[in-house]
Scaffold this active site. Structure first.
Site, PDB file in Angstrom:
ATOM      1  N   ASN A  55       0.873  -1.178   0.000  1.00 18.62           N
ATOM      2  CA  ASN A  55       0.000   0.000   0.000  1.00 18.62           C
ATOM      3  C   ASN A  55       0.908   1.226   0.000  1.00 18.62           C
ATOM      4  O   ASN A  55       1.458   1.593   1.036  1.00 18.62           O
ATOM      5  CB  ASN A  55      -0.893  -0.043   1.246  1.00 18.62           C
ATOM      6  CG  ASN A  55      -1.873   1.118   1.307  1.00 18.62           C
ATOM      7  OD1 ASN A  55      -1.842   2.011   0.465  1.00 18.62           O
ATOM      8  ND2 ASN A  55      -2.733   1.099   2.305  1.00 18.62           N
TER       9      ASN A  55
ATOM     10  N   ARG B 277      -2.696  -2.052  -3.333  1.00 15.68           N
ATOM     11  CA  ARG B 277      -3.874  -1.218  -3.172  1.00 15.68           C
ATOM     12  C   ARG B 277      -3.768  -0.058  -4.160  1.00 15.68           C
ATOM     13  O   ARG B 277      -2.787   0.683  -4.158  1.00 15.68           O
ATOM     14  CB  ARG B 277      -3.923  -0.670  -1.752  1.00 15.68           C
ATOM     15  CG  ARG B 277      -5.127   0.173  -1.548  1.00 15.68           C
ATOM     16  CD  ARG B 277      -5.136   0.799  -0.200  1.00 15.68           C
ATOM     17  NE  ARG B 277      -6.452   1.317   0.055  1.00 15.68           N
ATOM     18  CZ  ARG B 277      -6.901   1.598   1.259  1.00 15.68           C
ATOM     19  NH1 ARG B 277      -6.137   1.373   2.293  1.00 15.68           N
ATOM     20  NH2 ARG B 277      -8.096   2.064   1.423  1.00 15.68           N
TER      21      ARG B 277
ATOM     22  N   HIS C  85     -12.886   3.425  -0.106  1.00 16.10           N
ATOM     23  CA  HIS C  85     -12.839   2.476   1.023  1.00 16.10           C
ATOM     24  C   HIS C  85     -13.473   1.136   0.646  1.00 16.10           C
ATOM     25  O   HIS C  85     -13.928   0.393   1.511  1.00 16.10           O
ATOM     26  CB  HIS C  85     -13.564   3.036   2.273  1.00 16.10           C
ATOM     27  CG  HIS C  85     -12.825   4.150   2.954  1.00 16.10           C
ATOM     28  ND1 HIS C  85     -13.456   5.254   3.456  1.00 16.10           N
ATOM     29  CD2 HIS C  85     -11.514   4.320   3.210  1.00 16.10           C
ATOM     30  CE1 HIS C  85     -12.568   6.079   3.992  1.00 16.10           C
ATOM     31  NE2 HIS C  85     -11.372   5.524   3.849  1.00 16.10           N
TER      32      HIS C  85
ATOM     33  N   GLU D 173      -8.281  -4.577   5.280  1.00 15.11           N
ATOM     34  CA  GLU D 173      -8.139  -4.329   3.841  1.00 15.11           C
ATOM     35  C   GLU D 173      -6.977  -5.132   3.259  1.00 15.11           C
ATOM     36  O   GLU D 173      -7.047  -5.611   2.128  1.00 15.11           O
ATOM     37  CB  GLU D 173      -7.922  -2.826   3.592  1.00 15.11           C
ATOM     38  CG  GLU D 173      -9.152  -2.009   3.892  1.00 15.11           C
ATOM     39  CD  GLU D 173      -8.850  -0.595   4.358  1.00 15.11           C
ATOM     40  OE1 GLU D 173      -8.281  -0.443   5.470  1.00 15.11           O
ATOM     41  OE2 GLU D 173      -9.174   0.349   3.644  1.00 15.11           O
TER      42      GLU D 173
END
Ligand code: AMP
Length: 394
Positions: free
Chosen positions: A9, A93, A181, A379
Site C-alpha cells: 500500500n 492497493r 474504502h 483491507e
C-alpha cells in the site's frame, strides 16, 4: 517452502506492506510493516503477527530514500528474514479503477498505462499507488502482480446513485460518484454472514470511521450507495478533510480570498475536518480527552454529520437491518459508537451499553430491531485474498 503473498500500500510519503503465508484454507499474517518519511526522515519498522517489532532501521534526518529505495529495503528484509517463504504474488492497493475495473486485475504494462489515465481523478494517491507496480515490473518482470481498487466494490451502485446533476457531457467524461474504502467494505461484507446472516441477505450500513471516513449502504452484500463521491474528500468530516462542502464555498474562496486550486486543495484535504474545527488535533483520542469547547464542537459536528448520512443511506436502502462500525474510531471508540447508536434509535437501533463497552462484536440489545456491530476491518487481507484467488485462477 510455503507460498507467500506480499500486500503493498504505497502513498506519497510511505509504503506499507504485509506478508501473508498461504495455508490450505486461509492466509496467515507473517509480518507487516512500513517505511515512513520516504523523502524526509525514512524509518522502517516491521512487526510480527503478535505485534512485536522484528526489524527496524532509520536513515536519518534529510535522507531521501524514495519509493525505489524503500521497496528495495522491504524486498531485502523479506528475502533475508523470511527465507523459508517464496513470494508468489504481490497485491497492490490502488485507489482508482475508474469505470473499467470492477474487480482486481493482474497487471502488465498495458494495465499500468490504463491506470495512469485515472491519475487526474485521484492525483494525490494514484501516482504513488502505481510507482511500486512499475518498479517491480521493471525489476522482476516474472513476479505476478495484482491491482485491487478502492472503487471496485461500488461499481454495483445503481446509475442514479453515481450521477451528479451536471450536464451529461461531464458525466460521460467520468465526472461521477465513484465511492472509496471499497476494500474495507468488501471485507466487512465478506464476514458479515458469520455475524448476522439475516442482515447479510438484507440491508446494512457500514461506517468506516478512521482518519479517512465514509459510510456505505450495502444490500445483499453489494454496495448501492456511499458518502464519498468523485473524490475521497466528499461525505463525512474526517481527520483533516472537510467532507461534503457547498461548491459555492469553493467559488467564494477563489473570488473573495484569491485562493488557487492548490491552496484550496490544502485547505479541504489537510487543514479541515476534526483538525480544522477544533484547532487542536485530527486525532479523535486527543479530542475525546480534551476539555476544550472547540474539541466538543468538532466531535458534535462529526456525530451530527454521521446521523444525517445514516438517515440518507437508510432512505437509499429503503429500510435497515444492521449497522456496522469499523476502522480506528469505529473499532475502538465506545463513546462515539454509543452517540451514533443513540442518534439512530429512531431507525430501530437499541444499544447494549455493556456489550459496547466490551467492544462487541454485537453491541445492540437482543431485542433491537436493527442490530449493531463493531467489526475490525482488514483491507490487507482482502487484497491478499484477491491476489491469491486471481493468481490461482490464472
Ligand atoms: P485509522 O485511520 O483507521 O487508523 O483510524 C485513525 C483514527 O482512529 C484516529 O482518529 C484515532 O484517534 C482513532 N482512534 C484509534 N483508537 C481510538 C480510541 N481508542 N478511541 C477513539 N479514537 C481512536
Amino acid at each position: 517452502m510455503a507460498d507467500a503473498f506480499l500486500v503493498v500500500n504505497a502513498g506519497s510519503s510511505s509504503i506499507k506492506f504485509s506478508l501473508y503465508i498461504a495455508h490450505a484454507e486461509s492466509l496467515g499474517l507473517a509480518v507487516r510493516g512500513q517505511v515512513e518519511g520516504l523523502f524526509t526522515s525514512p524509518h522502517f519498522a516491521a512487526k510480527n503477527d503478535a505485534g512485536a517489532v522484528v526489524s527496524e532501521k532509520a536513515w536519518g534526518e534529510g535522507a531521501k530514500l524514495g519509493h525505489a529505495g524503500a521497496l528495495d529495503h522491504i524486498a531485502g528484509f523479506i528475502r533475508g528474514e523470511l527465507a523459508e517463504h517464496r513470494v508468489v504474488g504481490v497485491g497492490h492497493r490502488v485507489v482508482h479503477g475508474g469505470l473499467e475495473y470492477t474487480r482486481p486485475v493482474r497487471v502488465n504494462a498495458d494495465v499500468v498505462a490504463a491506470l495512469e489515465k485515472f491519475i487526474p481523478l485521484a492525483p494525490l494517491h494514484q501516482p504513488h499507488n502505481l510507482t511500486p507496480i512499475r518498479l517491480l515490473l521493471e525489476r522482476q518482470p516474472g513476479l505476478a502482480q495484482v491491482a485491487c481498487f478502492d472503487t471496485s466494490f461500488h461499481r454495483t451502485n445503481p446509475e442514479i446513485a453515481q450521477r451528479f446533476a451536471l450536464p451529461a457531457e461531464l458525466h460521460d467524461a467520468g465526472v461521477r460518484r465513484y465511492g472509496f474504502h471499497g476494500l474495507s467494505y468488501e471485507y466487512i461484507a465478506s464476514v458479515l454472514p458469520q455475524h448476522d446472516a439475516q442482515a447479510a441477505r438484507g440491508k446494512t450500513i457500514v461506517l468506516h470511521l478512521g482518519n479517512g471516513a465514509s459510510m456505505c449502504a450495502i444490500e445483499a452484500c453489494a454496495s448501492i450507495a456511499s458518502t464519498m463521491g468523485f473524490t475521497a474528500v466528499d461525505g463525512l468530516p474526517m481527520g483533516t478533510r472537510t467532507g461534503a462542502l457547498d461548491p459555492g464555498v469553493i467559488l467564494y474562496l477563489m473570488d473573495q480570498r484569491g485562493m488557487d486550486a492548490r491552496a484550496i486543495e490544502k485547505l479541504i484535504y489537510n487543514q479541515s475536518g476534526l483538525l480544522g474545527v477544533s484547532g487542536i488535533s485530527s486525532d479523535m483520542r486527543t479530542l475525546l480527552a480534551s476539555a476544550d469547547p472547540r474539541a466538543k464542537t468538532a466531535i458534535d459536528l462529526y456525530c451530527y454529520r454521521i446521523r444525517r448520512e445514516l438517515g440518507s443511506l437508510a432512505a437509499a436502502l429503503g429500510g435497515l437491518d444492521a449497522i456496522v462500525f469499523t476502522a480506528g474510531i469505529g473499532e475502538n471508540s465506545a463513546e462515539i459508537r454509543a452517540r451514533v447508536c443513540r442518534d439512530a434509535a429512531w431507525l430501530g437501533v437499541e444499544l447494549d451499553s455493556a456489550a459496547n463497552a466490551r467492544g462487541g462484536p454485537r453491541i445492540s440489545a437482543a431485542a433491537s430491531r436493527v442490530s449493531a456491530w463493531a467489526i475490525p476491518t482488514n483491507e490487507e487481507l482482502m487484497i491478499a485474498r484477491h491476489t491469491r484467488n486471481l493468481l490461482g485462477a490464472a
